[in-house]
Motif scaffolding. Structure first.
Motif, PDB file in Angstrom:
ATOM      1  N   MET A 156      -0.127 -21.621 -32.884  1.00 24.19           N
ATOM      2  CA  MET A 156       0.490 -22.919 -32.624  1.00 24.19           C
ATOM      3  C   MET A 156       1.229 -22.882 -31.279  1.00 24.19           C
ATOM      4  O   MET A 156       1.120 -23.812 -30.474  1.00 24.19           O
ATOM      5  CB  MET A 156       1.456 -23.288 -33.744  1.00 24.19           C
ATOM      6  N   LYS A 157       1.967 -21.792 -31.006  1.00 24.04           N
ATOM      7  CA  LYS A 157       2.672 -21.653 -29.739  1.00 24.04           C
ATOM      8  C   LYS A 157       1.692 -21.664 -28.572  1.00 24.04           C
ATOM      9  O   LYS A 157       1.938 -22.282 -27.539  1.00 24.04           O
ATOM     10  CB  LYS A 157       3.480 -20.352 -29.711  1.00 24.04           C
ATOM     11  N   ARG A 158       0.562 -20.984 -28.735  1.00 17.62           N
ATOM     12  CA  ARG A 158      -0.449 -20.909 -27.692  1.00 17.62           C
ATOM     13  C   ARG A 158      -1.017 -22.298 -27.410  1.00 17.62           C
ATOM     14  O   ARG A 158      -1.166 -22.708 -26.263  1.00 17.62           O
ATOM     15  CB  ARG A 158      -1.572 -19.950 -28.091  1.00 17.62           C
ATOM     16  N   LYS A 159      -1.303 -23.046 -28.478  1.00 14.79           N
ATOM     17  CA  LYS A 159      -1.847 -24.394 -28.313  1.00 14.79           C
ATOM     18  C   LYS A 159      -0.870 -25.309 -27.586  1.00 14.79           C
ATOM     19  O   LYS A 159      -1.243 -26.074 -26.693  1.00 14.79           O
ATOM     20  CB  LYS A 159      -2.207 -24.994 -29.671  1.00 14.79           C
ATOM     21  N   PHE A 160       0.414 -25.231 -27.965  1.00  9.55           N
ATOM     22  CA  PHE A 160       1.412 -26.064 -27.314  1.00  9.55           C
ATOM     23  C   PHE A 160       1.569 -25.683 -25.844  1.00  9.55           C
ATOM     24  O   PHE A 160       1.708 -26.540 -24.974  1.00  9.55           O
ATOM     25  CB  PHE A 160       2.767 -25.955 -28.021  1.00  9.55           C
ATOM     26  N   LYS A 161       1.532 -24.379 -25.545  1.00  9.11           N
ATOM     27  CA  LYS A 161       1.664 -23.922 -24.165  1.00  9.11           C
ATOM     28  C   LYS A 161       0.484 -24.404 -23.322  1.00  9.11           C
ATOM     29  O   LYS A 161       0.660 -24.859 -22.193  1.00  9.11           O
ATOM     30  CB  LYS A 161       1.749 -22.396 -24.126  1.00  9.11           C
ATOM     31  N   GLU A 162      -0.728 -24.339 -23.879  1.00  6.11           N
ATOM     32  CA  GLU A 162      -1.912 -24.818 -23.171  1.00  6.11           C
ATOM     33  C   GLU A 162      -1.808 -26.314 -22.893  1.00  6.11           C
ATOM     34  O   GLU A 162      -2.140 -26.780 -21.808  1.00  6.11           O
ATOM     35  CB  GLU A 162      -3.175 -24.514 -23.972  1.00  6.11           C
ATOM     36  N   ALA A 163      -1.340 -27.064 -23.883  1.00  7.25           N
ATOM     37  CA  ALA A 163      -1.205 -28.511 -23.705  1.00  7.25           C
ATOM     38  C   ALA A 163      -0.165 -28.823 -22.627  1.00  7.25           C
ATOM     39  O   ALA A 163      -0.360 -29.724 -21.807  1.00  7.25           O
ATOM     40  CB  ALA A 163      -0.813 -29.163 -25.027  1.00  7.25           C
ATOM     41  N   LEU A 164       0.936 -28.075 -22.618  1.00  8.72           N
ATOM     42  CA  LEU A 164       1.976 -28.297 -21.614  1.00  8.72           C
ATOM     43  C   LEU A 164       1.464 -27.962 -20.217  1.00  8.72           C
ATOM     44  O   LEU A 164       1.718 -28.700 -19.264  1.00  8.72           O
ATOM     45  CB  LEU A 164       3.204 -27.450 -21.946  1.00  8.72           C
TER      46      LEU A 164
ATOM     47  N   LYS B 295      -1.631 -28.102 -19.229  1.00  2.05           N
ATOM     48  CA  LYS B 295      -2.589 -29.143 -18.871  1.00  2.05           C
ATOM     49  C   LYS B 295      -1.859 -30.402 -18.402  1.00  2.05           C
ATOM     50  O   LYS B 295      -2.230 -31.025 -17.407  1.00  2.05           O
ATOM     51  CB  LYS B 295      -3.462 -29.460 -20.093  1.00  2.05           C
ATOM     52  N   LYS B 296      -0.782 -30.754 -19.095  1.00  2.35           N
ATOM     53  CA  LYS B 296       0.002 -31.934 -18.725  1.00  2.35           C
ATOM     54  C   LYS B 296       0.633 -31.744 -17.345  1.00  2.35           C
ATOM     55  O   LYS B 296       0.582 -32.628 -16.501  1.00  2.35           O
ATOM     56  CB  LYS B 296       1.100 -32.160 -19.771  1.00  2.35           C
ATOM     57  N   ASN B 297       1.220 -30.577 -17.107  1.00  2.00           N
ATOM     58  CA  ASN B 297       1.860 -30.314 -15.821  1.00  2.00           C
ATOM     59  C   ASN B 297       0.837 -30.268 -14.690  1.00  2.00           C
ATOM     60  O   ASN B 297       1.121 -30.718 -13.585  1.00  2.00           O
ATOM     61  CB  ASN B 297       2.655 -29.012 -15.874  1.00  2.00           C
TER      62      ASN B 297
ATOM     63  N   GLN C 258      -1.538 -33.089  -9.496  1.00  4.44           N
ATOM     64  CA  GLN C 258      -2.753 -33.396  -8.756  1.00  4.44           C
ATOM     65  C   GLN C 258      -2.497 -34.311  -7.570  1.00  4.44           C
ATOM     66  O   GLN C 258      -3.097 -34.161  -6.525  1.00  4.44           O
ATOM     67  CB  GLN C 258      -3.801 -34.041  -9.670  1.00  4.44           C
ATOM     68  N   GLY C 259      -1.622 -35.279  -7.709  1.00  9.90           N
ATOM     69  CA  GLY C 259      -1.377 -36.259  -6.655  1.00  9.90           C
ATOM     70  C   GLY C 259      -0.562 -35.682  -5.518  1.00  9.90           C
ATOM     71  O   GLY C 259      -0.011 -34.593  -5.592  1.00  9.90           O
ATOM     72  N   GLU C 260      -0.502 -36.425  -4.428  1.00 13.12           N
ATOM     73  CA  GLU C 260       0.297 -36.003  -3.291  1.00 13.12           C
ATOM     74  C   GLU C 260       1.770 -36.241  -3.573  1.00 13.12           C
ATOM     75  O   GLU C 260       2.155 -37.170  -4.266  1.00 13.12           O
ATOM     76  CB  GLU C 260      -0.107 -36.796  -2.052  1.00 13.12           C
ATOM     77  N   ALA C 261       2.598 -35.405  -3.007  1.00 15.80           N
ATOM     78  CA  ALA C 261       4.029 -35.508  -3.238  1.00 15.80           C
ATOM     79  C   ALA C 261       4.679 -36.568  -2.361  1.00 15.80           C
ATOM     80  O   ALA C 261       5.730 -37.092  -2.684  1.00 15.80           O
ATOM     81  CB  ALA C 261       4.698 -34.158  -2.987  1.00 15.80           C
TER      82      ALA C 261
END
Length: 58
Positions: A13-21, A23-25, A30-33
């Motif tokens: 469960m921890k691994r899944k949440f870390k992967e999702a986080l 991916k979100k970050n 991706q965009g320009e700052a």
């Protein structure tokens, strides 16, 4: 359910949440700052003066 199964499901469960986080970050990065961009607004149009409040008469 033994403690080993509980620990492995917890780790999973921890691994899944870390992967999702991650991916979100990554999606947000991706965009320009636009840190080098300059704003068109540098100062207010009118000089700053103290506002005066008066009671309504009549």
């Amino acid at each position: 359910m033994s403690t080993e199964e509980g620990a492995s499901s917890s780790e999973d469960m921890k691994r899944k949440f870390k992967e999702a986080l991650e991916k979100k970050n990554a999606h947000h990065r991706q965009g320009e700052a636009h840190l080098d961009g300059d704003s068109a607004v540098h100062a207010a149009n009118a000089p700053q003066t103290r506002r005066e409040f008066r009671r309504k008469s009549g």
